[in-house]
Design an enzyme around this catalytic site. Structure first.
Site, PDB file in Angstrom:
ATOM      1  N   GLY A 176       0.823  -0.931  11.491  1.00 10.30           N
ATOM      2  CA  GLY A 176       0.240  -2.193  11.102  1.00 10.30           C
ATOM      3  C   GLY A 176      -0.248  -2.123   9.678  1.00 10.30           C
ATOM      4  O   GLY A 176      -0.500  -1.039   9.159  1.00 10.30           O
ATOM      5  N   ARG A 212       9.723   2.830  12.746  1.00  6.62           N
ATOM      6  CA  ARG A 212       8.304   3.064  12.477  1.00  6.62           C
ATOM      7  C   ARG A 212       8.081   4.557  12.237  1.00  6.62           C
ATOM      8  O   ARG A 212       8.390   5.392  13.096  1.00  6.62           O
ATOM      9  CB  ARG A 212       7.465   2.563  13.657  1.00  6.62           C
ATOM     10  CG  ARG A 212       5.991   2.767  13.463  1.00  6.62           C
ATOM     11  CD  ARG A 212       5.216   2.221  14.646  1.00  6.62           C
ATOM     12  NE  ARG A 212       3.881   2.765  14.667  1.00  6.62           N
ATOM     13  CZ  ARG A 212       3.083   2.746  15.729  1.00  6.62           C
ATOM     14  NH1 ARG A 212       3.501   2.195  16.856  1.00  6.62           N
ATOM     15  NH2 ARG A 212       1.882   3.265  15.664  1.00  6.62           N
ATOM     16  N   TYR A 215      -8.390   9.316   8.821  1.00  7.83           N
ATOM     17  CA  TYR A 215      -8.657   8.451   9.968  1.00  7.83           C
ATOM     18  C   TYR A 215      -9.621   9.119  10.939  1.00  7.83           C
ATOM     19  O   TYR A 215     -10.652   8.575  11.301  1.00  7.83           O
ATOM     20  CB  TYR A 215      -7.355   8.158  10.729  1.00  7.83           C
ATOM     21  CG  TYR A 215      -6.367   7.291   9.986  1.00  7.83           C
ATOM     22  CD1 TYR A 215      -5.627   7.801   8.926  1.00  7.83           C
ATOM     23  CD2 TYR A 215      -6.160   5.976  10.347  1.00  7.83           C
ATOM     24  CE1 TYR A 215      -4.710   7.006   8.254  1.00  7.83           C
ATOM     25  CE2 TYR A 215      -5.240   5.173   9.677  1.00  7.83           C
ATOM     26  CZ  TYR A 215      -4.516   5.697   8.634  1.00  7.83           C
ATOM     27  OH  TYR A 215      -3.619   4.915   7.974  1.00  7.83           O
ATOM     28  N   ASN A 219      -2.987  -6.831   5.853  1.00  5.36           N
ATOM     29  CA  ASN A 219      -2.947  -7.871   4.840  1.00  5.36           C
ATOM     30  C   ASN A 219      -3.932  -8.974   5.218  1.00  5.36           C
ATOM     31  O   ASN A 219      -3.942  -9.428   6.362  1.00  5.36           O
ATOM     32  CB  ASN A 219      -1.524  -8.400   4.702  1.00  5.36           C
ATOM     33  CG  ASN A 219      -0.577  -7.311   4.232  1.00  5.36           C
ATOM     34  OD1 ASN A 219      -0.899  -6.558   3.312  1.00  5.36           O
ATOM     35  ND2 ASN A 219       0.571  -7.184   4.883  1.00  5.36           N
ATOM     36  N   HIS A 221     -10.179  -3.729   9.572  1.00  6.88           N
ATOM     37  CA  HIS A 221      -9.993  -3.622   8.123  1.00  6.88           C
ATOM     38  C   HIS A 221     -10.465  -4.882   7.385  1.00  6.88           C
ATOM     39  O   HIS A 221     -10.678  -4.839   6.177  1.00  6.88           O
ATOM     40  CB  HIS A 221      -8.515  -3.405   7.783  1.00  6.88           C
ATOM     41  CG  HIS A 221      -8.078  -1.970   7.775  1.00  6.88           C
ATOM     42  ND1 HIS A 221      -8.716  -1.003   7.030  1.00  6.88           N
ATOM     43  CD2 HIS A 221      -7.030  -1.355   8.382  1.00  6.88           C
ATOM     44  CE1 HIS A 221      -8.077   0.158   7.194  1.00  6.88           C
ATOM     45  NE2 HIS A 221      -7.057  -0.025   8.017  1.00  6.88           N
ATOM     46  N   GLN A 258       0.851  -1.190   0.000  1.00  5.75           N
ATOM     47  CA  GLN A 258       0.000   0.000   0.000  1.00  5.75           C
ATOM     48  C   GLN A 258       0.893   1.248   0.000  1.00  5.75           C
ATOM     49  O   GLN A 258       1.909   1.234   0.702  1.00  5.75           O
ATOM     50  CB  GLN A 258      -0.886   0.032   1.244  1.00  5.75           C
ATOM     51  CG  GLN A 258      -2.032   1.009   1.121  1.00  5.75           C
ATOM     52  CD  GLN A 258      -2.924   1.073   2.386  1.00  5.75           C
ATOM     53  OE1 GLN A 258      -2.657   0.430   3.385  1.00  5.75           O
ATOM     54  NE2 GLN A 258      -3.964   1.864   2.326  1.00  5.75           N
ATOM     55  N   HIS A 290      -7.718  -2.147  15.174  1.00  9.60           N
ATOM     56  CA  HIS A 290      -7.737  -1.374  13.920  1.00  9.60           C
ATOM     57  C   HIS A 290      -7.496  -2.300  12.722  1.00  9.60           C
ATOM     58  O   HIS A 290      -8.320  -2.363  11.803  1.00  9.60           O
ATOM     59  CB  HIS A 290      -6.677  -0.272  13.973  1.00  9.60           C
ATOM     60  CG  HIS A 290      -6.617   0.561  12.727  1.00  9.60           C
ATOM     61  ND1 HIS A 290      -7.291   1.749  12.593  1.00  9.60           N
ATOM     62  CD2 HIS A 290      -5.972   0.364  11.556  1.00  9.60           C
ATOM     63  CE1 HIS A 290      -7.073   2.245  11.392  1.00  9.60           C
ATOM     64  NE2 HIS A 290      -6.258   1.428  10.737  1.00  9.60           N
ATOM     65  N   GLU A 291      -6.389  -3.007  12.733  1.00 16.10           N
ATOM     66  CA  GLU A 291      -6.061  -3.845  11.564  1.00 16.10           C
ATOM     67  C   GLU A 291      -7.107  -4.936  11.376  1.00 16.10           C
ATOM     68  O   GLU A 291      -7.488  -5.264  10.258  1.00 16.10           O
ATOM     69  CB  GLU A 291      -4.659  -4.441  11.691  1.00 16.10           C
ATOM     70  CG  GLU A 291      -3.521  -3.423  11.854  1.00 16.10           C
ATOM     71  CD  GLU A 291      -3.559  -2.261  10.877  1.00 16.10           C
ATOM     72  OE1 GLU A 291      -4.119  -2.401   9.772  1.00 16.10           O
ATOM     73  OE2 GLU A 291      -3.040  -1.186  11.231  1.00 16.10           O
TER      74      GLU A 291
HETATM   75  N1  BES Z   1      -3.544   0.595   5.948  1.00 19.95           N
HETATM   76  C1  BES Z   1      -2.864   1.348   6.943  1.00 19.95           C
HETATM   77  C2  BES Z   1      -1.414   1.561   6.653  1.00 19.95           C
HETATM   78  C3  BES Z   1      -1.095   2.360   5.397  1.00 19.95           C
HETATM   79  C4  BES Z   1      -1.824   3.494   5.070  1.00 19.95           C
HETATM   80  C5  BES Z   1      -0.034   1.991   4.600  1.00 19.95           C
HETATM   81  C6  BES Z   1      -1.499   4.205   3.925  1.00 19.95           C
HETATM   82  C7  BES Z   1       0.279   2.705   3.475  1.00 19.95           C
HETATM   83  C8  BES Z   1      -0.458   3.807   3.122  1.00 19.95           C
HETATM   84  C9  BES Z   1      -2.996   0.695   8.314  1.00 19.95           C
HETATM   85  O1  BES Z   1      -4.217   0.091   8.553  1.00 19.95           O
HETATM   86  C10 BES Z   1      -2.884   1.788   9.351  1.00 19.95           C
HETATM   87  O2  BES Z   1      -3.724   2.632   9.377  1.00 19.95           O
HETATM   88  N2  BES Z   1      -1.828   1.748  10.161  1.00 19.95           N
HETATM   89  C11 BES Z   1      -1.606   2.727  11.198  1.00 19.95           C
HETATM   90  C12 BES Z   1      -1.949   2.202  12.545  1.00 19.95           C
HETATM   91  C13 BES Z   1      -3.331   2.479  12.984  1.00 19.95           C
HETATM   92  C14 BES Z   1      -3.567   1.935  14.369  1.00 19.95           C
HETATM   93  C15 BES Z   1      -3.700   3.930  12.923  1.00 19.95           C
HETATM   94  C16 BES Z   1      -0.134   3.056  11.234  1.00 19.95           C
HETATM   95  O3  BES Z   1       0.635   2.299  10.640  1.00 19.95           O
HETATM   96  O4  BES Z   1       0.235   4.028  11.850  1.00 19.95           O
HETATM   97 ZN    ZN Z   2      -5.745   1.471   8.779  1.00 17.11          ZN
END
Ligand code: BES
Ligand code: ZN
Length: 647
Positions: A306, A596, A422, A309, A336, A179, A332-333
């Site tokens: 996260g 991260r 979000y 997938n 999805h 993504q 959260h994940e």
């Molecule tokens: N799908 C997203 C990660 C993502 C978004 C990857 C846009 C590439 C482009 C994932 O579900 C997500 O939102 N991750 C968050 C954590 C969440 C608890 C807010 C993150 O990685 O910060």
């Molecule tokens: Zn997300």
């Protein structure tokens, strides 16, 4: 694709009419008409795929993982459906792929070479791979195109880690993060969230490592030769692979956790509630459609918190706090699996449909498993971040990016997509709940996931569905102008519901008393604070506190020694903003220890603010950079600028 989807949904609607209650019947009947009228797929500005010509139905991958050359090589066999009767050109997305051959596989299995060429390279999108496909014997049938290819060491979806960059330090590690538009850097594919396909894969690896994919492992898998099947249709950004020294522990009948062996015990303890979370989500959202739900705990350089997938969310190790306090990431994940994976944004312009709905669900599931208080704290922190983000974007001249529905033509989705999707998206669903009641929203959501299952939709399709269902049952709940302000307007709409009051009242009172000198640092009741309360406390202290005051806090509450990444991040941010020197060793350890994005970005931004801080930032970054994901390297390069002597 669109046509077949409409047929499937219309059939579902007919079935629903036989036994569903009246409100649902109305919605279903309306839904069938609505789909019939939406035959023209909205364009995806980030893909070269031409879904009016051909659509991908199935991909069969056969790839060898070569750690020495940092390449995947092998073949992708794409089963494509000819949509236009006179279609001859299949257009695929690629970025930096070395193509060895393209051929048509006929019914008897024989291969005939096909002509192909690359379109002009686009810095954002890569190059279209245009394959000339002869007309099939019978119209409308599917055809199989085989592409032999190799990836390059700088493929943006792939991070190749040396053994020293893993917890076990004995095996290398490879993972994908596709993504938003990186799948094309490791698979020649129609890389659009609006196009769904099933897949199977054969992954050949060196001995002693395990391959994990966003698919069901096949019983024929053995060491060095892994096979997978994904029977549910998904978009390209959800095809995922990880290879390394990976163990597995079951947590429940449908749930478990993969991790490097050294981390397996801690992970199993932290996520012991996984099965219960899944059951809670199902009660709220309808059946889980992906058979199993597992977690894969990634090495520390994983650039995001996260990634959803399907069947196996990829998760940063920074959520393992020892006290299950950061499991909102997991809910959260997991959420999805419904918003995002089952019902997908048609293009990245509609990203809020994935992330905003999921953020709302994340907290509903959290509340179901862990109670009201934790969910309310997350809600209030979310609202704080939304306000901060909107203020920052507005100050940056990017007010347009504070809308839910976006127009990202010509822009890199990874840069343009922000936190607004979000938190404003989630706030929109809170608004609907506030106006129509929780039971009504729950009915709406269950219907939404049923009616749009395995489909990709736009914001305006969502809007029409919402008007025809929830807002038809509750006329007057939301005015036309209000609805438009939420979906298409900028900033926080005037009709936003208030944040739950009082969850942080005690923390804020104590903060003020300590700040004004009315109460000593001992008087904080922080022994009982949840990490979210620490975050609120630290994030709302003024910048530029004197060193003595920070030393007081640290001396009493050992903030520099916390193992909780969220508290550590808030503490270090405060320390940098206040130029508090004793925190420097911890800051360095932190920035070297995790890659991260969310953990490092703000810290580097603060470090870039003055010349002295920047020198410190450069020194730390020189050590940290080799361990970061290429996209995070790019991000931090942009923040901290060119530092002398950086590798
Ligand atoms: N799908 C997203 C990660 C993502 C978004 C990857 C846009 C590439 C482009 C994932 O579900 C997500 O939102 N991750 C968050 C954590 C969440 C608890 C807010 C993150 O990685 O910060
Ligand atoms: Zn997300």
């Amino acid at each position: 694709m669109v046509k077949a989807g409409a047929v499937r949904a219309a059939t579902d609607a007919r079935v629903a009419r036989v036994r569903a209650p009246r409100a649902v019947r109305l919605a279903a009947a309306w839904f069938a008409c609505f789909l019939a009228g939406s035959a023209a797929a909205a364009g995806d500005p980030h893909s070269f795929a031409d879904a009016a010509q051909y659509v991908l139905r199935h991909a069969a991958l056969d790839l060898e993982v070569d750690f020495a050359s940092r390449r995947l090589h092998g073949a992708a066999e794409l089963t494509v459906e000819r949509v236009a009767p006179d279609a001859t050109r299949l257009s695929l997305d690629t970025r930096g792929l070395d193509i060895a051959s393209v051929a048509l596989r006929d019914g008897s299995g024989a291969l005939t070479p096909l002509e192909y060429r690359f379109g002009p390279p686009d810095p954002l999108l890569g190059s279209a791979l245009q394959v000339t496909v002869p007309a099939p014997a019978r119209p409308g049938t599917t055809q199989v195109v085989r592409i032999e290819y190799a990836t390059r060491p700088d493929a943006t979806a792939l991070q190749w880690l040396a053994p020293e960059q893993t917890a076990g330090r004995s095996q290398p590690f490879l993972y994908t993060q596709s993504q938003s538009i990186h799948a094309r850097s490791w698979i020649p594919v129609q890389d659009s969230p609006g196009i769904r396909f099933t897949y199977d894969a054969r992954i050949r690896t060196p001995q002693g490592v395990r391959a994990v994919m966003s698919a069901a492992p096949d019983a024929r898998s053995r060491d060095g030769d892994y096979r997978f099947t994904m029977p549910q249709p998904i978009p390209a950004y959800l095809v995922a692979l990880a290879v390394g020294e990976i163990g597995f522990r079951a947590l429940g009948p449908r749930t478990g956790v993969y991790a490097e062996p050294a981390r397996l015990d801690a992970a199993a303890r932290e996520f012991a509630d996984l099965e219960e979370m899944l059951a809670t989500a199902e009660r709220l959202l309808g059946p889980y459609r992906w058979d199993r739900y597992d977690l894969l705990i990634m090495p520390p350089s994983f650039p995001i918190g996260g990634m959803e997938n399907p069947r196996v969310s990829f998760i940063t190790p920074t959520v393992i706090a020892g006290d299950r306090s950061l499991v909102a990431m997991i809910t959260h994940e997991m959420s999805h699996s419904w918003s995002g994976n089952l019902v997908t944004n048609a293009s990245w312009n509609d990203f809020w449909l994935n992330e905003g709905v999921t953020t709302y669900l994340e907290r509903r599931v959290l509340e179901g498993v862990y109670g009201r208080r934790l969910a309310a704290m997350e809600l209030v922190l979310g609202r704080q971040y939304l306000d901060e983000e909107i203020a920052a974007l507005t100050a940056d001249g990017r007010r347009a990016d504070t809308a839910l529905a976006l127009d990202l033509r010509g822009r890199d989705p990874d840069e343009a997509l922000g936190d607004v999707a979000y938190e404003k998206g989630s706030l929109f669903l809170q608004f609907l709940e506030w106006r129509t009641g929780r039971a009504a929203v729950d009915r709406f959501l269950a219907g939404y996931f049923r009616d749009f299952a395995f489909r990709s939709i736009t914001t305006s399709e969502f809007e029409r569905y919402l008007r025809a269902t929830l807002l038809r049952e509750h006329p007057g709940a939301a005015g036309d102008g209000e609805l438009r302000a939420w979906l298409y307007g900028t900033g926080v709409p005037a009709s936003a519901p208030p944040a739950p009051a009082g969850v942080f009242a005690a923390v804020e009172r104590q903060r003020d008393a300590w700040l004004s000198g009315d109460a000593p640092v001992d008087a904080l009741s922080a022994d009982a604070w949840r990490p979210q309360e620490w975050m609120r406390f630290l994030d709302t202290l003024p910048a530029g506190l004197e060193a003595a005051r920070l030393a007081e806090l640290d001396g009493r509450w050992r903030l520099g020694a916390t193992g909780n990444y969220e508290i550590a991040r808030s503490w270090l941010l405060l320390a940098v903003r206040s130029d508090y020197e004793p925190a420097r060793p911890r800051l360095e350890e932190f920035l070297v220890g995790t890659g991260r994005h969310k953990m490092v970005k703000r810290l580097y931004e603060e470090l870039a603010r003055t010349p002295e801080r920047r020198e410190l930032g450069c020194r730390i970054y020189a050590r940290a950079r080799p361990g970061y994901h290429p996209l995070v390297q790019q991000l931090v390069d942009g923040i901290i600028g060119r530092c002398e002597g950086l590798p």
